[in-house]
Design a protein around this motif. Structure first.
Motif, mmCIF file in Angstrom:
data_model
loop_
_atom_site.group_PDB
_atom_site.id
_atom_site.type_symbol
_atom_site.label_atom_id
_atom_site.label_comp_id
_atom_site.label_asym_id
_atom_site.label_seq_id
_atom_site.Cartn_x
_atom_site.Cartn_y
_atom_site.Cartn_z
ATOM 1 N N ASP A 42 -67.501 -34.590 9.616
ATOM 2 C CA ASP A 42 -66.961 -34.505 8.258
ATOM 3 C C ASP A 42 -66.748 -33.045 7.863
ATOM 4 N N ALA A 43 -67.742 -32.210 8.122
ATOM 5 C CA ALA A 43 -67.645 -30.794 7.762
ATOM 6 C C ALA A 43 -66.458 -30.145 8.463
ATOM 7 N N LEU A 44 -66.285 -30.432 9.753
ATOM 8 C CA LEU A 44 -65.158 -29.851 10.487
ATOM 9 C C LEU A 44 -63.824 -30.384 9.985
ATOM 10 N N ALA A 45 -63.784 -31.614 9.546
ATOM 11 C CA ALA A 45 -62.551 -32.158 8.974
ATOM 12 C C ALA A 45 -62.155 -31.344 7.740
ATOM 13 N N PHE A 46 -63.128 -30.944 6.935
ATOM 14 C CA PHE A 46 -62.829 -30.114 5.773
ATOM 15 C C PHE A 46 -62.372 -28.726 6.191
ATOM 16 N N LYS A 67 -80.882 -32.242 6.144
ATOM 17 C CA LYS A 67 -79.500 -32.646 6.403
ATOM 18 C C LYS A 67 -78.599 -31.434 6.616
ATOM 19 N N ALA A 68 -78.825 -30.368 5.871
ATOM 20 C CA ALA A 68 -77.996 -29.163 6.016
ATOM 21 C C ALA A 68 -78.103 -28.599 7.431
ATOM 22 N N ARG A 69 -79.309 -28.503 7.955
ATOM 23 C CA ARG A 69 -79.494 -27.993 9.315
ATOM 24 C C ARG A 69 -78.875 -28.941 10.339
ATOM 25 N N GLU A 70 -79.036 -30.233 10.124
ATOM 26 C CA GLU A 70 -78.451 -31.230 11.036
ATOM 27 C C GLU A 70 -76.927 -31.053 11.115
ATOM 28 N N ILE A 71 -76.298 -30.902 9.963
ATOM 29 C CA ILE A 71 -74.842 -30.720 9.939
ATOM 30 C C ILE A 71 -74.468 -29.392 10.592
ATOM 31 N N LYS A 72 -75.178 -28.327 10.245
ATOM 32 C CA LYS A 72 -74.896 -26.998 10.824
ATOM 33 C C LYS A 72 -75.031 -27.017 12.331
ATOM 34 N N ASP A 73 -76.114 -27.594 12.843
ATOM 35 C CA ASP A 73 -76.313 -27.651 14.292
ATOM 36 C C ASP A 73 -75.211 -28.467 14.965
ATOM 37 N N GLY A 74 -74.798 -29.544 14.333
ATOM 38 C CA GLY A 74 -73.713 -30.354 14.867
ATOM 39 C C GLY A 74 -72.391 -29.615 14.874
ATOM 40 N N VAL A 75 -72.136 -28.845 13.832
ATOM 41 C CA VAL A 75 -70.901 -28.049 13.771
ATOM 42 C C VAL A 75 -70.880 -27.026 14.895
ATOM 43 N N VAL A 76 -71.988 -26.339 15.098
ATOM 44 C CA VAL A 76 -72.063 -25.346 16.180
ATOM 45 C C VAL A 76 -71.768 -26.018 17.523
ATOM 46 N N ARG A 77 -72.350 -27.180 17.749
ATOM 47 C CA ARG A 77 -72.119 -27.914 18.998
ATOM 48 C C ARG A 77 -70.644 -28.312 19.143
#
Length: 95
Positions: A42-46, A67-77
């Protein structure tokens, strides 16, 4: 219905609005993407729609502050070595 909408019900409209604002400003203004961001995807879609950064709120109230760290770590990946700035506005550049 009392109150306003937040979270997932706003995602598609928020993405469309982000794309439109990016187009109208020709990518020259910082845009904060928000509305329905629950995952790194979702973050990358934005970002691809033109968001310089994203705001996460509803999913943090449901899933907790981690949740913020989870999203950040996923974005980096998902970026696979690219930078956030590399993908900002990709949707507009594809057209």
């Amino acid at each position: 219905e009392e109150g306003g909408l937040s979270g997932a019900p706003l995602r598609d409209m928020a993405l469309a609005t982000t794309r439109e604002m990016y187009r109208l400003t020709q990518g020259k203004m910082a845009i904060v993407g928000c509305g329905g961001i629950r995952t790194a995807e979702d973050a990358l879609a934005f970002a691809r729609a033109g968001a310089s950064c994203v705001q996460v709120y509803s999913s943090m109230t449901v899933d907790g502050p981690g949740k913020a760290r989870e999203i950040k770590d996923g974005v980096v990946r998902l970026l696979k070595g690219r930078k956030w700035a590399d993908v900002v506005g990709e949707d507009a550049r594809r057209k």
